[in-house]
Design a protein around this motif. Structure first.
Motif, PDB file in Angstrom:
ATOM      1  N   ALA A 150       0.854  -1.196   0.000  1.00  0.00           N
ATOM      2  CA  ALA A 150       0.000   0.000   0.000  1.00  0.00           C
ATOM      3  C   ALA A 150       0.886   1.241   0.000  1.00  0.00           C
ATOM      4  O   ALA A 150       1.881   1.297   0.727  1.00  0.00           O
ATOM      5  N   LYS A 151       0.515   2.211  -0.835  1.00  0.00           N
ATOM      6  CA  LYS A 151       1.303   3.432  -0.947  1.00  0.00           C
ATOM      7  C   LYS A 151       0.381   4.645  -0.970  1.00  0.00           C
ATOM      8  O   LYS A 151      -0.682   4.602  -1.610  1.00  0.00           O
ATOM      9  N   PRO A 152       0.771   5.722  -0.303  1.00  0.00           N
ATOM     10  CA  PRO A 152      -0.099   6.911  -0.260  1.00  0.00           C
ATOM     11  C   PRO A 152      -0.254   7.572  -1.624  1.00  0.00           C
ATOM     12  O   PRO A 152      -1.284   8.189  -1.903  1.00  0.00           O
ATOM     13  N   GLU A 153       0.754   7.425  -2.483  1.00  0.00           N
ATOM     14  CA  GLU A 153       0.706   8.116  -3.776  1.00  0.00           C
ATOM     15  C   GLU A 153       0.048   7.277  -4.876  1.00  0.00           C
ATOM     16  O   GLU A 153      -0.121   7.745  -6.003  1.00  0.00           O
ATOM     17  N   ALA A 154      -0.318   6.031  -4.572  1.00  0.00           N
ATOM     18  CA  ALA A 154      -0.909   5.161  -5.586  1.00  0.00           C
ATOM     19  C   ALA A 154      -2.306   5.643  -5.963  1.00  0.00           C
ATOM     20  O   ALA A 154      -3.049   6.146  -5.113  1.00  0.00           O
ATOM     21  N   PRO A 155      -2.684   5.502  -7.238  1.00  0.00           N
ATOM     22  CA  PRO A 155      -4.038   5.899  -7.649  1.00  0.00           C
ATOM     23  C   PRO A 155      -5.084   4.950  -7.080  1.00  0.00           C
ATOM     24  O   PRO A 155      -4.796   3.780  -6.811  1.00  0.00           O
ATOM     25  N   VAL A 156      -6.275   5.463  -6.893  1.00  0.00           N
ATOM     26  CA  VAL A 156      -7.387   4.624  -6.438  1.00  0.00           C
ATOM     27  C   VAL A 156      -7.873   3.776  -7.609  1.00  0.00           C
ATOM     28  O   VAL A 156      -8.193   4.321  -8.676  1.00  0.00           O
ATOM     29  N   LYS A 157      -7.892   2.464  -7.431  1.00  0.00           N
ATOM     30  CA  LYS A 157      -8.369   1.577  -8.484  1.00  0.00           C
ATOM     31  C   LYS A 157      -9.362   0.579  -7.884  1.00  0.00           C
ATOM     32  O   LYS A 157      -9.132   0.072  -6.785  1.00  0.00           O
TER      33      LYS A 157
END
Length: 219
Positions: A202-209
């Motif tokens: 999990a990463k804070p900068e990852a897009p919501v998918k």
């Protein structure tokens, strides 16, 4: 659907049970200690006593369950046979019991880096080696499966977004156990999760998918 959860009183397993209960999916939770199970798990879960090292107890415990989620793992100890017994023999017994009882999907919580022999975690009695062997046994069993390889596990949830990748492409990162539980349970509903290894952090900068997109992206 009726779910059977092995490793139900562990930190990840209890979150899987909670996620299933929240979705109103009937749950049979495997416990060795009934009293401990009652203290930890939701009242809605049906507790069954058994041991992953005792194949016959597993067949009886699974009963009429239709899907199985395995979140077992050897506890840190001085016993050099712990990971072999729990992470390999116990998982192997669960696969055999699942085949014998007609389980329709087997979700297995493994770990990142199981393919890396020279990894620090293998200093803990080759734990990644035995997890990898268990993965291979499940893959060759003929059972429909989803193997979930999470990064470093956190007990506290956060707002980071799930990153999902194919086998042997993520080598670091962490993820809350709650999100691991969500991925495991969601894999029961996504046809594109079948017969795949998915690595997750999990990463804070990852897009919501959406989960549909995450699972569909894995080859």
């Amino acid at each position: 659907m009726k779910a059977f959860v092995a490793g139900a009183t562990g930190e990840t397993g209890r979150r899987i049970v909670q996620e299933l209960v929240q979705r109103n999916i009937p749950v049979r939770a495997l416990v060795r200690d009934l009293e401990k199970g009652r203290q930890i798990l939701p009242a809605e879960a049906e507790l069954v006593v058994g041991d992953v090292l005792q194949l016959e107890s597993l067949k009886a415990a699974i009963a009429d369950s239709t899907v199985l989620l395995c979140a077992t793992g050897a506890s840190p100890s001085l016993d050099p046979t712990g990971p072999y017994k729990v992470d390999y023999e116990g998982s192997k017994n669960l696969v055999d019991a699942a085949k014998a009882t007609g389980i329709e999907q087997f979700v297995f919580v493994s770990s990142l880096c199981t393919s890396q022999f020279f990894h620090p975690l293998n200093l803990f009695w080759l734990i990644l080696v035995w997890k990898k062997r268990a993965e291979e046994y499940l893959q060759s069993s003929g059972l429909p499966y989803t193997i979930v390889r999470p990064g470093g596990l956190k007990n506290e949830d956060n707002s980071d977004r799930i990153v999902m990748a194919s086998a042997d492409t993520l080598f670091d990162g962490s993820i809350p156990r709650t999100k691991v539980a969500q991925v495991c349970v969601e894999s029961l509903f996504q046809s594109t999760a079948r017969n795949k290894i998915v690595e997750i952090v999990a990463k804070p900068e990852a897009p919501v998918k959406p989960f549909e997109e995450l699972f569909a992206s894995i080859t």
